[in-house]
Motif scaffolding. Structure first.
Motif, PDB file in Angstrom:
ATOM      1  N   GLN A  88      42.887  -6.384   5.403  1.00 10.85           N
ATOM      2  CA  GLN A  88      42.038  -5.635   6.334  1.00 10.85           C
ATOM      3  C   GLN A  88      42.103  -4.130   6.126  1.00 10.85           C
ATOM      4  N   VAL A  89      43.198  -3.634   5.494  1.00  9.63           N
ATOM      5  CA  VAL A  89      43.320  -2.193   5.299  1.00  9.63           C
ATOM      6  C   VAL A  89      42.228  -1.665   4.370  1.00  9.63           C
ATOM      7  N   LEU A  90      41.624  -2.544   3.585  1.00 11.43           N
ATOM      8  CA  LEU A  90      40.503  -2.142   2.734  1.00 11.43           C
ATOM      9  C   LEU A  90      39.389  -1.510   3.558  1.00 11.43           C
ATOM     10  N   LEU A  91      39.214  -1.987   4.783  1.00 13.07           N
ATOM     11  CA  LEU A  91      38.136  -1.502   5.652  1.00 13.07           C
ATOM     12  C   LEU A  91      38.482  -0.184   6.322  1.00 13.07           C
ATOM     13  N   THR A 151      47.954  11.356   9.226  1.00 15.59           N
ATOM     14  CA  THR A 151      47.619  10.002   9.671  1.00 15.59           C
ATOM     15  C   THR A 151      46.949   9.219   8.545  1.00 15.59           C
ATOM     16  N   GLY A 152      45.991   9.869   7.886  1.00 15.83           N
ATOM     17  CA  GLY A 152      45.340   9.216   6.754  1.00 15.83           C
ATOM     18  C   GLY A 152      46.296   8.942   5.613  1.00 15.83           C
ATOM     19  N   ALA A 153      47.222   9.859   5.363  1.00 15.96           N
ATOM     20  CA  ALA A 153      48.185   9.687   4.277  1.00 15.96           C
ATOM     21  C   ALA A 153      49.103   8.501   4.535  1.00 15.96           C
ATOM     22  N   THR A 154      49.538   8.319   5.780  1.00 18.59           N
ATOM     23  CA  THR A 154      50.425   7.189   6.072  1.00 18.59           C
ATOM     24  C   THR A 154      49.672   5.871   6.053  1.00 18.59           C
ATOM     25  N   ASN A 155      48.372   5.886   6.313  1.00 17.21           N
ATOM     26  CA  ASN A 155      47.602   4.654   6.159  1.00 17.21           C
ATOM     27  C   ASN A 155      47.575   4.223   4.694  1.00 17.21           C
ATOM     28  N   ILE A 156      47.477   5.182   3.783  1.00 18.58           N
ATOM     29  CA  ILE A 156      47.512   4.846   2.355  1.00 18.58           C
ATOM     30  C   ILE A 156      48.912   4.430   1.939  1.00 18.58           C
ATOM     31  N   LEU A 157      49.947   5.055   2.499  1.00 17.53           N
ATOM     32  CA  LEU A 157      51.319   4.606   2.263  1.00 17.53           C
ATOM     33  C   LEU A 157      51.470   3.149   2.677  1.00 17.53           C
ATOM     34  N   TYR A 158      50.891   2.794   3.816  1.00 17.73           N
ATOM     35  CA  TYR A 158      50.920   1.411   4.297  1.00 17.73           C
ATOM     36  C   TYR A 158      50.164   0.490   3.342  1.00 17.73           C
ATOM     37  N   THR A 159      49.050   0.955   2.825  1.00 16.30           N
ATOM     38  CA  THR A 159      48.235   0.144   1.921  1.00 16.30           C
ATOM     39  C   THR A 159      49.009  -0.287   0.698  1.00 16.30           C
ATOM     40  N   ILE A 200      46.605   2.045  14.248  1.00 17.55           N
ATOM     41  CA  ILE A 200      47.842   1.253  14.294  1.00 17.55           C
ATOM     42  C   ILE A 200      48.401   1.035  12.887  1.00 17.55           C
ATOM     43  N   ASN A 201      47.518   0.984  11.878  1.00 19.21           N
ATOM     44  CA  ASN A 201      47.997   0.865  10.498  1.00 19.21           C
ATOM     45  C   ASN A 201      48.880   2.054  10.128  1.00 19.21           C
ATOM     46  N   SER A 202      48.430   3.244  10.489  1.00 15.89           N
ATOM     47  CA  SER A 202      49.186   4.453  10.153  1.00 15.89           C
ATOM     48  C   SER A 202      50.527   4.480  10.864  1.00 15.89           C
ATOM     49  N   ALA A 203      50.550   4.091  12.131  1.00 12.95           N
ATOM     50  CA  ALA A 203      51.807   4.085  12.882  1.00 12.95           C
ATOM     51  C   ALA A 203      52.806   3.110  12.272  1.00 12.95           C
ATOM     52  N   VAL A 204      52.351   1.907  11.931  1.00  8.16           N
ATOM     53  CA  VAL A 204      53.231   0.922  11.314  1.00  8.16           C
ATOM     54  C   VAL A 204      53.697   1.409   9.945  1.00  8.16           C
TER      55      VAL A 204
END
Length: 508
Positions: free
Chosen positions: A66-69, A263-271, A400-404
């Motif tokens: 789902q992170v693709l979206l 926030t955007g950077a940590t979403n990519i870290l999560y990805t 929530i993706n970024s927080a996780v």
């Protein structure tokens, strides 16, 4: 010590989020003399994994779901240049820590084999508390659990095992929450007659049926299908955005705020912490995993970079308030197909993430050996119900993706493996007797220590520190804006009813 070719080898899940039995695909089937050659071939094709290809399919299909979206949303926060650079940076950083995990597994295994511990025919199951015998369905009698936590325990002691278990279980919990939120967010763009909260109720009930799955055997077929689903969705986003073209008055102002940037950077870290949800997929030669994950990352980048860049190019700053890329693309049969495929993939991923939590809970309450599937399903409900509840309370798709990523993935996927590698080889004797020497492109142990120290420092400061501050701040903003138990997060405002003609207004 058993020669490596004498026993069929299995590989460890990087951060142990799925369960697979590593049956003797050759010996086990030979014992079943009643099977015909055609049945054997079909069963092997769809069920029995273990090759490098199985590992590649598993890594590539599970690394991005789902992170693709949400990656176009991250691009709107980061800007185009930073988005591309950080995707490549975290992609290769994730490949490095996956390499470290594979090295630690091989080291653990080599040390245990010197103690005459046999690794022939074992199950890699996660998470668990100890190495205990288990007899799942269709598996030989001599099977043992070998999770990542046991590797940490065997190399560094029980405190490391406890830390790995705590971070991984918490990550699995919120990973399951994220998949449930994503299901509700996606299906809304096919049928918006129901709000997203209602869809969360419905999909929570659907995903709760995973309590009836006793264990995983092999996911060769699902890994193959999952990769096809994400590939279709990524190229649909790319082509649909290009065909749609730029919206009128489009602007690309990012980055504009530090909070949004990190926030955007940590979403990519999560990805690209994807080895938190992938498996060294019952490989017969686990030492190959370090290459497999890198190849899977390169393939995933061919999906994420074009789709995120094209969608951001087309819609620009509108994505700042539309964390799901489906929300901006026009309704069509192609979009509906992408939504349905992602729903299937998210349901499978929910099972990947939740089943290890079921096992941990069953062991804690003494129900893991129960023979009744219904009794085990009933015992598992205290796990799935809180996940369902949290998805209803915090339906913030994207933030929530970024927080996780900042609070959990930073430690689970990056910091713990790098620190564990540094401490495992801290003594001269450990380095001299290492089962795996440093790679050819970094032949000295000093270079290994420098790289690992940089990984720990970067992720601790940028990922956990700045990323944690930014993602939590952004998360709190979502709560202040939409409230807890939001009925329809980031849904379009309802259109006012058309004005009545003056004559009808006078009659009323």
């Amino acid at each position: 010590m058993l020669p490596p070719k004498q026993a069929e080898e299995a590989a460890i899940p990087a951060t142990d989020i799925a369960t697979f039995s590593n049956e003797t695909a050759q010996g086990g089937d030979k014992e079943q003399g009643g099977e015909t050659a055609s049945v054997f071939s079909m069963k092997s094709l769809l069920w029995h994994g273990g090759s490098a290809w199985d590992a590649w399919f598993s890594c590539a299909s599970n690394q991005v779901a789902q992170v693709l979206l949400t990656l176009p949303y991250s691009f709107s926060q980061l800007g185009m240049l930073s988005g591309v650079i950080l995707q490549m940076f975290y992609g290769f950083l994730g490949s490095w820590t996956a390499y470290l995990i594979s090295v630690l597994y091989i080291e653990y295994r080599a040390r245990k084999e010197k103690e005459n511990v046999s690794f022939k025919n074992h199950v890699i199951q996660v998470p668990s508390f100890s190495l205990t015998p288990l007899r799942p369905l269709h598996t030989p009698p001599f099977l043992f659990l070998l999770p990542w936590f046991e590797v940490l325990d065997g190399l560094l002691g029980p405190y490391w095992k406890a830390a790995g278990l705590a971070f991984n279980c918490t990550f699995l919990l919120f990973g399951s929450v994220i998949q449930l939120i994503a299901c509700a967010s996606n299906i809304y763009y096919i049928n918006d007659r129901l709000d997203k909260r209602t869809w969360t109720y419905i999909f929570g009930a659907c995903c709760a049926t995973t309590v009836f799955i006793p264990s995983f055997h092999n996911y060769r077929m699902w890994s193959f299908l999952g990769l096809g689903m994400t590939t279709y969705t990524a190229w649909y986003l790319t082509i649909a955005a290009a065909v749609h073209g730029q919206v009128e008055g489009v602007t690309h102002s990012g980055p504009t705020q530090l909070v949004l940037y990190f926030t955007g950077a940590t979403n990519i870290l999560y990805t690209f912490g994807g080895h938190a949800v992938t498996i060294m997929h019952a490989m017969w030669k686990p030492h190959k995993f370090k290459y497999i994950y890198l190849l899977a990352t390169v393939y995933v980048l061919t999906l994420t970079l074009p789709s995120a860049a094209a969608t951001y190019w087309a819609f620009g700053d509108q994505l700042l308030t539309h964390s799901n890329a489906f929300s901006l693309l026009p309704k069509s049969r192609w979009r509906d197909a992408a939504v349905i495929l992602m729903l299937i993939h998210q349901f499978i991923t929910f099972g990947f993430a939740c089943t290890p939590l079921y096992f941990v809970w069953e062991k804690a309450i003494g129900m893991h050996d129960a023979k009744s599937i219904c009794l085990r399903a009933l015992a598992r409900l205290p796990v799935v119900i809180p996940i369902w509840f949290l998805a209803i309370v915090f339906p913030f798709f994207g933030p929530i993706n970024s927080a996780v990523g900042a609070l959990l993935v930073s430690f689970t996927v990056y910091i713990i493996p790098a620190l564990a590698h540094m401490l495992t080889y801290r003594t001269p004797s450990a380095r001299q007797n290492a089962a795996e020497k440093p790679p050819f492109f970094l032949p000295s142990w000093t270079g290994m220590y420098v790289v690992n120290a940089l990984v720990v420092g970067w992720v601790l400061v940028v990922g956990f520190g700045l990323g944690g501050w930014a993602s939590v701040t952004n998360f709190v903003r979502q709560v202040d804006t939409f409230g807890l138990f939001a009925k329809c997060y980031q849904c379009p405002s309802p259109r006012p009813p058309p004005a009545l003609p003056p004559q009808q207004r006078r009659r009323l």
